[in-house]
Design an enzyme around this catalytic site. Structure first.
Site, PDB file in Angstrom:
ATOM      1  N   MET A  32       0.842  -1.200   0.000  1.00  0.00           N
ATOM      2  CA  MET A  32       0.000   0.000   0.000  1.00  0.00           C
ATOM      3  C   MET A  32       0.879   1.253   0.000  1.00  0.00           C
ATOM      4  SD  MET A  32      -3.465  -0.872   2.005  1.00  0.00           S
ATOM      5  CE  MET A  32      -2.902  -0.611   3.656  1.00  0.00           C
ATOM      6  N   GLY A  33       2.174   1.084  -0.277  1.00  0.00           N
ATOM      7  CA  GLY A  33       3.039   2.257  -0.397  1.00  0.00           C
ATOM      8  C   GLY A  33       3.527   2.768   0.948  1.00  0.00           C
ATOM      9  N   GLU A  37      11.754  -0.367   5.220  1.00  0.00           N
ATOM     10  CA  GLU A  37      12.665  -1.517   5.105  1.00  0.00           C
ATOM     11  C   GLU A  37      11.930  -2.859   5.095  1.00  0.00           C
ATOM     12  OE1 GLU A  37      16.173  -2.168   4.677  1.00  0.00           O
ATOM     13  OE2 GLU A  37      15.752  -0.233   3.788  1.00  0.00           O
ATOM     14  N   HIS A  39       9.099  -3.515   3.528  1.00  0.00           N
ATOM     15  CA  HIS A  39       8.759  -3.734   2.119  1.00  0.00           C
ATOM     16  C   HIS A  39      10.021  -4.058   1.318  1.00  0.00           C
ATOM     17  CE1 HIS A  39       5.556  -0.721   3.408  1.00  0.00           C
ATOM     18  NE2 HIS A  39       4.809  -1.728   2.977  1.00  0.00           N
ATOM     19  N   ASP A 156       2.184  -9.444   8.783  1.00  0.00           N
ATOM     20  CA  ASP A 156       0.731  -9.630   8.654  1.00  0.00           C
ATOM     21  C   ASP A 156       0.485 -11.138   8.528  1.00  0.00           C
ATOM     22  OD1 ASP A 156      -0.273  -6.675   8.199  1.00  0.00           O
ATOM     23  OD2 ASP A 156       1.574  -6.923   7.085  1.00  0.00           O
ATOM     24  N   GLN A 159      -2.854 -12.484   7.260  1.00  0.00           N
ATOM     25  CA  GLN A 159      -2.964 -12.184   5.824  1.00  0.00           C
ATOM     26  C   GLN A 159      -2.171 -13.201   4.998  1.00  0.00           C
ATOM     27  OE1 GLN A 159      -2.635  -8.097   4.164  1.00  0.00           O
ATOM     28  NE2 GLN A 159      -0.561  -8.682   3.634  1.00  0.00           N
ATOM     29  N   SER A 191       6.138  -0.350  10.243  1.00  0.00           N
ATOM     30  CA  SER A 191       4.800  -0.247   9.661  1.00  0.00           C
ATOM     31  C   SER A 191       4.633   1.161   9.114  1.00  0.00           C
ATOM     32  CB  SER A 191       3.742  -0.495  10.745  1.00  0.00           C
ATOM     33  OG  SER A 191       2.486  -0.025  10.305  1.00  0.00           O
ATOM     34  N   SER A 192       3.934   1.278   8.004  1.00  0.00           N
ATOM     35  CA  SER A 192       3.672   2.618   7.456  1.00  0.00           C
ATOM     36  C   SER A 192       2.895   3.449   8.473  1.00  0.00           C
ATOM     37  CB  SER A 192       2.864   2.506   6.163  1.00  0.00           C
ATOM     38  OG  SER A 192       3.503   1.634   5.261  1.00  0.00           O
TER      39      SER A 192
HETATM   40  P1  AMP Z   1       1.422  -2.963   3.413  1.00  0.00           P
HETATM   41  O1  AMP Z   1       1.994  -1.894   2.556  1.00  0.00           O
HETATM   42  O2  AMP Z   1       1.343  -2.595   4.863  1.00  0.00           O
HETATM   43  O3  AMP Z   1       0.134  -3.516   2.869  1.00  0.00           O
HETATM   44  O4  AMP Z   1       2.453  -4.164   3.364  1.00  0.00           O
HETATM   45  C1  AMP Z   1       2.849  -4.730   2.149  1.00  0.00           C
HETATM   46  C2  AMP Z   1       3.642  -5.970   2.415  1.00  0.00           C
HETATM   47  O5  AMP Z   1       4.784  -5.655   3.226  1.00  0.00           O
HETATM   48  C3  AMP Z   1       2.839  -7.029   3.195  1.00  0.00           C
HETATM   49  O6  AMP Z   1       3.146  -8.314   2.698  1.00  0.00           O
HETATM   50  C4  AMP Z   1       3.348  -6.844   4.599  1.00  0.00           C
HETATM   51  O7  AMP Z   1       3.236  -8.008   5.401  1.00  0.00           O
HETATM   52  C5  AMP Z   1       4.803  -6.489   4.345  1.00  0.00           C
HETATM   53  N1  AMP Z   1       5.362  -5.797   5.503  1.00  0.00           N
HETATM   54  C6  AMP Z   1       4.889  -4.675   6.092  1.00  0.00           C
HETATM   55  N2  AMP Z   1       5.632  -4.362   7.181  1.00  0.00           N
HETATM   56  C7  AMP Z   1       6.591  -5.312   7.274  1.00  0.00           C
HETATM   57  C8  AMP Z   1       7.660  -5.560   8.185  1.00  0.00           C
HETATM   58  N3  AMP Z   1       7.898  -4.765   9.233  1.00  0.00           N
HETATM   59  N4  AMP Z   1       8.443  -6.639   7.976  1.00  0.00           N
HETATM   60  C9  AMP Z   1       8.216  -7.474   6.927  1.00  0.00           C
HETATM   61  N5  AMP Z   1       7.224  -7.294   6.022  1.00  0.00           N
HETATM   62  C10 AMP Z   1       6.426  -6.233   6.193  1.00  0.00           C
END
Ligand code: AMP
Length: 290
Positions: A32-33, A37, A39, A156, A159, A191-192
């Site tokens: 989701m942008g 790190e 991502h 997640d 998910q 986390s974003s």
């Molecule tokens: P999101 O942008 O939050 O939807 O995350 C996109 C992808 O990045 C998902 O597969 C998340 O599980 C992964 N992700 C987000 N935060 C982390 C993190 N701290 N460590 C590893 N993967 C992450």
């Protein structure tokens, strides 16, 4: 090859078809942008495994309830693109908003994908439409991006389990790779949404990973009673409210009362207006073989 930015579903699919027709494999990291790190670690995980790497950046309206943070979700397309360039991504897909005929959800889009067996616990309790929104967008993205392999973070965890199950149930020919949770130096899972935290709440947010570590340590020290482990975890938390602190079977995500197989502790907690999630493995104590 310089990075391609694609902003319609048809342009994305056309690009993917050309790559596939040339015999090249496509890896995919949906996001989701507001990339960080966590991502980037998924991009690094796939980069050596595939010929072409695609990242999508789309804040998916289907997974937000009306009272949630869709409108204010942090966005930084230029910063995101710079990270994708740095990580050697070949194409970045920016789908247009819902309702656009060239997007993931053209006007009148009604179909939903759900995985009920894994969608009645943990995050689903307070966010009942969330995983249907996730599974639906990921399926749409898989169709458009035509990837051979896709990476998702264990951050997640529910998910990841749902996506694996969807891919298996629908017979999609896509490898799903899980990447470990990337944390800040003080343990907070990246986390974003961390950007929403006030400095005080940012400090208190570390208590979530502390609680996970306390449970992991107690379990590996021989404590197998889940109720006691949950009490230990709750005592370590310094948050405004706990949405859940659960210990579940690592595969079925069903609650358990004893740690006698691979389990997962999962926490969702609220600090101010920010809801954070985190999780970690909980394993039965190692048997010493003499
Ligand atoms: P999101 O942008 O939050 O939807 O995350 C996109 C992808 O990045 C998902 O597969 C998340 O599980 C992964 N992700 C987000 N935060 C982390 C993190 N701290 N460590 C590893 N993967 C992450």
């Amino acid at each position: 090859m310089s990075i391609q930015t694609l902003s319609t579903a048809s342009a994305m699919t056309q690009w993917a078809q050309v790559e596939r027709a040339s015999g090249r494999t496509i890896g995919f990291v949906p996001t989701m942008g507001y990339l960080h790190e966590g991502h980037a670690s998924l991009m690094r995980l796939l980069r050596p495994r595939v010929d072409r790497l695609v990242v999508s950046i789309f804040v998916n309206p289907l997974q937000f309830a009306p009272h949630e943070d869709f409108d204010v979700y942090p966005r930084d397309p230029e910063g995101d693109l710079a990270i994708c360039v740095r990580e050697g991504v070949d194409a970045v897909f920016f789908p247009p908003p819902a309702g656009d005929p060239e997007g993931l959800y053209p006007l009148g889009f009604e179909t939903r994908i759900s995985v009920p067996a894994l969608d009645h616990q943990l995050c689903s309790t307070s966010r009942p439409h969330f995983f249907t929104g996730v599974a639906t967008v990921v399926y749409r993205l898989f169709r458009v991006v035509q990837c051979h392999v896709a990476a998702f973070g264990e951050k997640d965890y529910q998910q990841l389990a749902i996506i694996r199950r969807m891919v298996n149930d629908l017979g999609l020919d896509i490898d799903i790779v899980g990447g470990p949770i990337v944390r800040e130096v003080d343990g907070l899972a990246m986390s974003s949404r961390n950007v929403y935290l006030s400095p005080g709440d940012r400090n208190r947010a570390c208590s979530i990973s502390r609680a996970i570590r306390a449970i992991e340590a107690a379990a590996s020290g021989g404590l197998v009673d889940v109720e006691t482990l949950v009490t230990i975890g709750r005592a370590a938390l310094d948050v405004d409210s706990v949405d859940y602190l659960s210990i579940v079977d690592a595969t079925t995500l069903q609650p358990t009362v004893r740690i006698d197989s691979e389990c997962r502790v999962a926490i969702a907690a609220q600090l101010g207006n920010t809801r954070l999630i985190d999780n970690g493995p909980v394993r039965p104590p190692q048997r010493v073989v003499s």
